[in-house]
Design an enzyme around this catalytic site. Sequence first.
Site, PDB file in Angstrom:
ATOM      1  N   ASP A 148       0.797  -1.330   0.125  1.00  0.00           N
ATOM      2  CA  ASP A 148      -0.040   0.013  -0.078  1.00  0.00           C
ATOM      3  C   ASP A 148       0.840   1.110  -0.108  1.00  0.00           C
ATOM      4  O   ASP A 148       1.845   1.448   0.736  1.00  0.00           O
ATOM      5  CB  ASP A 148      -0.932   0.110   1.418  1.00  0.00           C
ATOM      6  N   LYS A 202      -7.949   1.125  -5.365  1.00  0.00           N
ATOM      7  CA  LYS A 202      -9.116   0.559  -4.837  1.00  0.00           C
ATOM      8  C   LYS A 202     -10.327   1.362  -5.003  1.00  0.00           C
ATOM      9  O   LYS A 202     -10.263   2.478  -5.184  1.00  0.00           O
ATOM     10  CB  LYS A 202      -9.137   0.468  -3.126  1.00  0.00           C
ATOM     11  N   GLY A 207      -5.515  -2.358   8.867  1.00  0.00           N
ATOM     12  CA  GLY A 207      -5.149  -1.571   9.637  1.00  0.00           C
ATOM     13  C   GLY A 207      -5.052  -1.743  11.084  1.00  0.00           C
ATOM     14  O   GLY A 207      -4.911  -0.684  11.797  1.00  0.00           O
ATOM     15  N   GLY A 218      -3.575  -6.726   8.127  1.00  0.00           N
ATOM     16  CA  GLY A 218      -2.956  -7.119   9.754  1.00  0.00           C
ATOM     17  C   GLY A 218      -1.295  -7.485   9.381  1.00  0.00           C
ATOM     18  O   GLY A 218      -0.728  -7.680  10.642  1.00  0.00           O
ATOM     19  N   GLY A 239      -0.239  -3.549   3.978  1.00  0.00           N
ATOM     20  CA  GLY A 239      -1.063  -2.224   3.884  1.00  0.00           C
ATOM     21  C   GLY A 239      -0.257  -1.322   4.908  1.00  0.00           C
ATOM     22  O   GLY A 239       0.892  -0.840   4.454  1.00  0.00           O
ATOM     23  N   SER A 240      -1.100  -1.258   6.162  1.00  0.00           N
ATOM     24  CA  SER A 240      -0.197  -0.082   7.167  1.00  0.00           C
ATOM     25  C   SER A 240       0.919  -0.551   7.672  1.00  0.00           C
ATOM     26  O   SER A 240       1.794   0.190   8.030  1.00  0.00           O
ATOM     27  CB  SER A 240      -1.261   0.216   8.165  1.00  0.00           C
TER      28      SER A 240
END
Lengths: 200, 322
Positions: free
Chosen positions: B46, B103, B175, B240, B261-262
């Site tokens: 991301d 997205k 997240g 996650g 992602g994060s």
Amino acid sequence: MKIGVLGFQGDIEEHVAATKEALKKLKIDGSVAVVKTPDELREIDALIIPGGESTVIGGLALFNKSLSVIKDRIRNGMPVLGTCAGMIMLANRTYDRVVGETKQPLLAVLDVLVERNSFGRQRESFETELEVSINGLEKLKGVFIRAPSIREVNQGIETLAKLDGQVVAVRQNNIIGTCFHPELSGDTRLHEYFVKTIGS
Amino acid sequence: MISLVSSVEHPKGVLRESLKDVEVVRGTTLVKRGFAHMQKHGVIMDVTSVEQAQVAEEAGAVAVMVLDKLPYDVRKAGGVARTASLKVIEDVLNHVTIPVMAKCRIGHIEEAKILEETGVDMIDESEVLTPADEERHVWKWDYTTPFVNGARDLGEALRRIEEGAAMIRTKGEPGTGNVAEAVKHIRLVNNEITKVKSLFANNDSQELVRAARDLKISYEIVVETGRLGRIPVVNFAAGGIATPADAALMMRLGCDGVFVGSGIYKSEDPLERARAIVLATTFYDDAKIVAEAQKMVDERKSMMGLDAKNMEFRMQDRGGNI
């Protein structure tokens, strides 16, 4: 005969399956293994570099010190087949159609200049009937996914296929490179052609 | 070989075109699913800017996913989360050589069309954004660009494939920096596949019909799943993943690759962490290299994790039951 498929990233399993099928059809007693380490790479008779992302495959091959081993083995005559990203890995020089010059680790054993993402982005990816100049293999299903093209072909290199005026498959002695994905087509004839070059 | 089962007849996304001297066909199931196969064993990261995208490419990402905010920040900000700015997406498209994904909201057929027009390589119809349609997802056969969708279980995954998804990812809980939900989803999928596989092996048509009813999918795709012994398209882990060990764990559980992602840009050591996660994904079956990768990151710099279990707001439930 032991054929290795370079196992860092990309459609590794599809090449393993296609090569096993090709060996079976040719009734050749051989094995196919996923290889990553320098030791594994020293023990094979031929190598396939799959499709994927060439920047990733090159970076990982550099990280675990297999890049120079592969390069030496190809220079010493080991047969190699590279498809799409695999062909980019083999090339002497490469640039991206949009971004331009890129610094990425290459094997630099195939004397061609390659344009990456030459036919456009994924939306422009396509399949087509491809005319091929290999004996007994006139037509193939060509699966082109964010595919490269070969822009300059130097001396001693045989053109195996062209598409819309662009070179999309070549052979230089023990090295075969295709811009498309025979491993996705369900047709193993190109793998059979490669297998037949091993030990010949 | 790529599974072509459950393709619909004459999908709108398939385009025939004549080049100078050859006919080509774009947007076929083979070309769309084939693209996902090229991502295997890789890490999709991301990013929210062109700078982050370039760092990701340098670190060995197979693709980048462009968002307006990272899932962690979406969670903190609340409100409505929509597709990213097209200017940022275009900027990324022009500055990296690897595929670029973005997205769209669940069921937002217009955001999806706009992303296709912009030229992204894959569209993620994602629960991280606020769903636009509570009743249905995008009918993905209408698009030439391939889609990836999230799933918590086998039924959800196969329903998305029947709508035209070319790739699946576990939902996890985005997240959170907590891999537990992604583990739960892949374990569930694996168990359901084991069951379907044995029904297929026993040639038990009656139970296969029942499985199709229970999973709310067609008989044909249940049979294909049983025959293959896996989800018929490429299946990544997502939601996650924060450390190299998390990535290796998801690969060990049978995923074809990972989305992060994060986990990268919410840590304090993003470049090292991105590199380390790439190594752990590729070499997940080599404990020595995974340990080496884990050593490249500092746990004190990992993102602060959230307990997903007692969370009131769960992104994974979005679009799950349709």
